[in-house]
Design a protein around this motif. Structure first.
Motif: not given
Ligand SMILES: CC(C)=CCC/C(C)=C/CC/C(C)=C/COP(=O)(O)OP(=O)(O)O
Length: 385
Positions: A224, A227, A252, A293, A296-298, A302, A305-306, A308-309
């Motif tokens: 994360a 990225h 991801a 999470t 969702s990033f995968y 975005t 989402k990264a 959030k992870m």
């Protein structure tokens, strides 16, 4: 100054959602946002060192994992508080002070090119290289001596070896190959093992559960970050996986895979007599949450989402460790594993294993269902006293 969207978005602001960036911001709000984001980025991302410019968040986590390892390795209800303090202090001196100082000494010119690290004491010139080297040597040697004299040689050896791995293998590897993240994950996994060894004088199979969690956890965590800070890493000359992965899909996927690797750990902790069966449920829910999470990033790839992870990973570790501590199974009647500091006693180890197996057999029958979906777990043993 105009209040409309800035033409060049500051690196700090580029992670703000687009709908916010497209709004006209008052200049004061923009300055404040930048200040806060810089602070958060620095706090979350940076490993601190002495004298502290960056937040010590990562170092605090390192010390916390070592302390948790110590408590788990004690094996009974009464934790030797002075031993715990010596272990945390020794880990702090080796990891936070020495290892991080050496890392930053080797990376002065790289750190100077990165926004999140350019204000560190060395690149900003607030301390000199000889000063930092002296500090690293004194703090590292003192930390190792403290562990050797107040705990045992296994813990001191692990601390010293990890210092070498971090400063002399991981640090140069960052500029050579993306595999650095996996080597860094080994470095981050050692402190709980060190703590366990400090308490028990040995490294057993069940001492590996928290290190394994730490190892797998670091992959989504650092993926994360890699990225989110890819432009910064590129400027610093680091070879992170995210730089070779423009869509973020590979980054991801790697994160997601490692989240799944954490799923069996709660069951193993229970099956090996380290925790009660409650921990299976908690650990599964936690790992599924962080995996969600990552998924969702995968799917979306975005920054949002990264991020959030990343946040999920920051929550995961303290909650996972608290769960291990709250649900740990201990036995106050057990003999101390160590008769002589630094050496394990296999006979008393046997007694402990037997007691733990006995305790496990006395627990809820979920023990057997826990192993069922994971054929690679050890076969359930039906203990008859
Ligand atoms: C006992 C002992 C020696 C423990 C060491 C523990 C330790 C320092 C763990 C950190 C692990 C890690 C990969 C951090 C990132 O460093 P980085 O170099 O990527 O951070 P940076 O980019 O902020 O410099």
């Amino acid at each position: 100054m105009s209040n409309s969207t800035p033409s060049t978005v500051s690196p700090s602001l580029q992670y703000l959602p687009n709908h916010l960036l497209s709004q006209p911001f008052p200049a004061r709000f923009r300055r404040e946002s930048r200040r806060r984001l810089d602070k958060v980025t620095t706090t979350l991302v940076v490993t601190g060192s002495f004298p502290k410019l960056d937040s010590g968040t990562v170092n605090m986590l390192v010390v916390a994992t070592s302390g948790t390892g110590y408590i788990l390795g004690t094996g009974n209800a009464t934790v030797n508080l002075s031993g715990l303090c010596y272990t945390c202090a020794g880990t702090m001196m080796i990891a936070a002070s020495s290892a991080n100082s050496l890392n930053q000494i080797f990376e002065i010119s790289n750190d100077a090119k990165m926004k999140r690290t350019m204000r560190r004491p060395l690149p900003s010139g607030r301390i000199s290289v000889p000063h930092a080297v002296a500090w690293a040597v004194i703090a590292g040697a003192s930390g190792a001596c403290l562990l050797a004299s107040k705990t045992n040689m296994v813990a001191a050896g692990l601390g010293a070896a990890n210092l070498v791995l971090y400063a002399f293998v991981y640090t140069p590897l960052k500029q050579l190959h993306p595999v650095n993240t996996w080597v860094g994950a080994v470095v981050g996994a050692i402190p709980p093992l060190l703590g366990w060894a400090a308490a028990s004088g040995q490294i057993s199979l069940n001492s590996m559960i928290l290190p394994a969690a730490l190892y797998f956890w670091q992959i989504p965590h650092f993926m994360a970050l890699a990225h989110l800070c890819r432009s910064d890493y590129a400027a610093g000359g680091y070879k992170m996986l995210s730089l070779f992965d423009p869509t973020g899909k590979r980054t991801a996927a790697v994160a997601l895979r490692n989240c799944f690797y954490m799923v069996p750990l709660g069951f193993i902790a229970y099956d090996w007599g380290l925790t009660s069966s409650w921990f299976c449920i908690e650990s599964t829910l936690l790992t599924m949450a962080i995996a969600a999470t990552a998924f969702s990033f995968y799917r979306h790839g975005t920054m949002e989402k990264a991020r959030k992870m990343l946040h999920a990973s920051l929550l995961f570790l303290p909650v996972f460790m608290s769960g291990l501590l709250i649900h740990r199974v201990y036995d106050d009647n057990q003999q101390p594993v160590l008769e002589v500091a630094g050496l394990s006693n296999s006979a008393s180890g046997e007694v402990i294993q037997t007691q733990r197996r006995k305790k496990r057999a006395a627990q809820a029958p979920v023990a057997y269902s826990s192993a069922a979906p994971f054929p690679f777990l050890p076969a359930p043993s039906l203990y008859s006293p």
